[in-house]
Design an enzyme around this catalytic site. Structure first.
Site, PDB file in Angstrom:
ATOM      1  N   ASP A  88      19.784   7.748 -11.831  1.00  0.00           N
ATOM      2  CA  ASP A  88      20.652   8.650 -11.535  1.00  0.00           C
ATOM      3  C   ASP A  88      21.647   9.360 -12.491  1.00  0.00           C
ATOM      4  OD1 ASP A  88      22.268   6.046 -11.365  1.00  0.00           O
ATOM      5  OD2 ASP A  88      23.841   7.086 -10.257  1.00  0.00           O
ATOM      6  N   GLU A 153      24.361   3.932 -10.175  1.00  0.00           N
ATOM      7  CA  GLU A 153      25.033   3.250 -11.129  1.00  0.00           C
ATOM      8  C   GLU A 153      26.325   4.537 -11.631  1.00  0.00           C
ATOM      9  OE1 GLU A 153      26.676   2.615 -15.228  1.00  0.00           O
ATOM     10  OE2 GLU A 153      26.058   4.620 -14.483  1.00  0.00           O
TER      11      GLU A 153
HETATM   12  N1  BES Z   1      26.261   4.651 -19.740  1.00  0.00           N
HETATM   13  C1  BES Z   1      27.311   4.455 -19.065  1.00  0.00           C
HETATM   14  C2  BES Z   1      28.108   3.378 -19.546  1.00  0.00           C
HETATM   15  C3  BES Z   1      28.897   3.429 -20.813  1.00  0.00           C
HETATM   16  C4  BES Z   1      29.722   4.632 -21.439  1.00  0.00           C
HETATM   17  C5  BES Z   1      28.411   2.199 -21.582  1.00  0.00           C
HETATM   18  C6  BES Z   1      30.009   4.533 -22.542  1.00  0.00           C
HETATM   19  C7  BES Z   1      29.274   2.408 -22.979  1.00  0.00           C
HETATM   20  C8  BES Z   1      29.911   3.419 -23.442  1.00  0.00           C
HETATM   21  C9  BES Z   1      27.277   4.675 -17.459  1.00  0.00           C
HETATM   22  O1  BES Z   1      26.213   5.314 -17.210  1.00  0.00           O
HETATM   23  C10 BES Z   1      28.459   5.110 -16.960  1.00  0.00           C
HETATM   24  O2  BES Z   1      28.778   6.224 -17.098  1.00  0.00           O
HETATM   25  N2  BES Z   1      29.152   4.152 -16.031  1.00  0.00           N
HETATM   26  C11 BES Z   1      30.398   4.643 -15.206  1.00  0.00           C
HETATM   27  C12 BES Z   1      30.417   3.630 -14.258  1.00  0.00           C
HETATM   28  C13 BES Z   1      31.450   3.838 -13.056  1.00  0.00           C
HETATM   29  C14 BES Z   1      30.978   4.891 -12.600  1.00  0.00           C
HETATM   30  C15 BES Z   1      31.577   2.741 -12.257  1.00  0.00           C
HETATM   31  C16 BES Z   1      31.475   4.866 -16.041  1.00  0.00           C
HETATM   32  O3  BES Z   1      31.716   4.111 -17.114  1.00  0.00           O
HETATM   33  O4  BES Z   1      32.221   5.783 -15.889  1.00  0.00           O
HETATM   34 ZN    ZN Z   2      27.065   7.653 -17.207  1.00  0.00          ZN
END
Ligand code: BES
Ligand code: ZN
Length: 457
Positions: A88, A153
């Protein structure tokens, strides 16, 4: 192994076209209108997993979007990797700021632009191609693999915990591998050993049953926009410390050793500031920028809405005001406990002049691991072989909710080996992935499986 790397190098153009097809599916999990696209994307991922030679590929239905599973278990005695990623993507607004359409992969200056190119379709696809190269060239993999690619995610992985809890036996493995994070900098590959958690809320205030003439009624009633601003203003002090009672109770302090390691990283604060277009950086007093983003909790206003915001002027007292507020959490803060503390406090500071609605949205636990294990060392050697440089160790400010679940429910360590770049505009207009990193990432992944085969479990 040379034959695998040769195959990868010979197929670069095909990889690009195939990845564009995946990126063309607008699998935006946050927007209900895209539900059919999300499902179509899950089907595409499943078909691709079959094409590259994985077995037992299936869509697992959940209360939300399907989880795509596939495996290859033909290496008895060798370690088993559980690979996790997500198909997603985030919404694309504001659309007018995109220089090319978000769901039409477009190459400019060696970078592939599209929503999901870095986060996370491009990085998932990199592993698909590494697995494909192994299976095509050798008819086998050096390790056993199980893959789960989820579709929620970006909206908090609400249904994935349940899936993991109810499929413990099927997901049994030795190590989790994830590529869903940036590397430290261009030319500085990294392995990430910590993520922040998240707690997300919406606050709605209502002052009156409808908007009012600000001349006839101004002075007689409280203004929700003003009250909301006053409430938000109380949430942090001038030094950036969050004033919710108890908020810091469980915060694990950064160790001196860790702070020393952060200082050694090639971080250029001026460049960081200029890239962001910020006149001046700011954050919690007493901490460096990397410490603030990686190792300290924050509270942010993600959105604010109230009153008249069109062209010109309109003399009105809005009836309602709304704020989206989230916190990034660090070990050992617990999102549920933080939510209780915050909700209790918001009810306390909300004046009697307003009707308050407090909504808890998604959350995720923070995660941190030691990185002196054999799996991380194997990843380090693979990255060195693929990128020509050994990785640095980083924490990150973002969140991947399921990582702590893998630890708690399956007892598994995770290796976070990401090939995005910090300036690749994840979640923003003009998201992109550097194609050099994408191709090196495929090669490094292929080496990684070979290195993992040598780990005794
Ligand atoms: N790829 C990111 C996570 C991430 C961002 C890891 C920056 C390391 C550095 C992931 O897809 C993401 O955006 N996660 C969300 C999770 C939330 C919606 C629970 C986030 O971090 O906002
Ligand atoms: Zn993300």
């Amino acid at each position: 192994m040379d034959n695998v790397v040769d195959f990868i190098n010979m197929n670069r153009d095909r990889y690009l076209e195939e990845l564009k097809a995946l990126l063309a599916i607008p699998s935006v999990s946050a927007l209900p209108v895209h539900a059919p696209d999300v499902r179509r994307c899950a089907e595409w991922v499943a078909d691709e997993m079959r094409r590259i030679g994985l077995q037992n590929v299936q869509l697992h239905e959940t209360a939300g979007n399907p989880v795509v599973y596939g495996d290859w278990l033909g290496a008895p005695g060798a370690p088993t990797m559980l690979f996790y990623g997500h198909y997603d993507v985030q919404p694309v607004d504001p659309l007018d700021l995109w220089e090319s359409p978000p769901f039409e992969g477009t190459v400019r200056d060696g970078e592939l632009y599209a929503r999901g190119s870095a986060d996370d379709k491009g990085q998932v696809f990199m592993h698909f191609k590494a697995l494909e190269a192994w299976l095509r060239q050798n008819g086998r993999l050096p390790i056993n693999v199980k893959l789960i690619i989820e579709g929620e995610e970006e909206v908090g992985s609400d249904n994935l915990d349940e899936f993991v809890r109810t499929h413990k036996r099927e997901l049994a493995a030795d190590v989790v591998v994830i590529s869903d994070s940036p590397m430290f900098d261009r030319g500085v590959p990294s392995i990430c050993y910590g993520l922040r958690g998240l707690a997300y809320f919406q606050i709605d205030l209502r002052g009156t049953k409808s908007d009012l003439h600000s001349g006839s009624f101004g002075g007689a009633v409280a203004n929700p926009a003003f009250v909301l601003a006053q409430m938000i203003a109380q949430m942090k002090d001038r030094g950036g410390r969050i004033k919710v009672p108890g908020f810091y109770d469980d915060v694990r302090a950064l160790t001196d050793a860790e702070r020393e390691e952060f200082k050694k990283l090639p971080f250029n604060e001026t460049r960081f500031r200029k890239d962001l277009g910020a006149p001046k950086l700011m954050g919690e007093t007493g901490y460096s920028t990397l410490e603030r983003v990686w190792g300290r909790p924050t509270l942010e206003v993600n959105g604010l809405l109230s009153g008249f915001t069109g062209d010109g002027a309109k003399t009105v007292i809005p009836a309602v005001a709304m704020a989206k507020i989230s916190m990034r959490l660090v070990p050992d803060q617990d999102p549920a406990k933080i939510a209780d503390q915050f909700e209790k406090w918001v009810w306390k500071i909300a004046p009697k002049t307003m009707e308050l609605k407090f909504t808890r949205m998604h959350g995720g636990k923070p995660w941190m691991t030691s990185f002196d294990n054999a799996f991380v060392q194997a990843a380090g050697r693979a990255i060195e072989r693929g990128f020509g440089k050994s990785p640095v160790f980083t924490r990150e400010g973002g969140s991947i909710p399921v990582v702590s679940t893998f630890q708690e429910e399956l007892g598994l360590p995770s290796v976070l080996f990401g090939v995005g770049l910090p300036d690749e505009n994840a979640h923003a207009p003009n998201e992109r992935i550097d194609l050099g990193n994408f191709y090196n990432g495929i090669i490094a992944s292929a080496y990684f499986y070979e290195e993992l085969a040598g780990v005794t479990v």
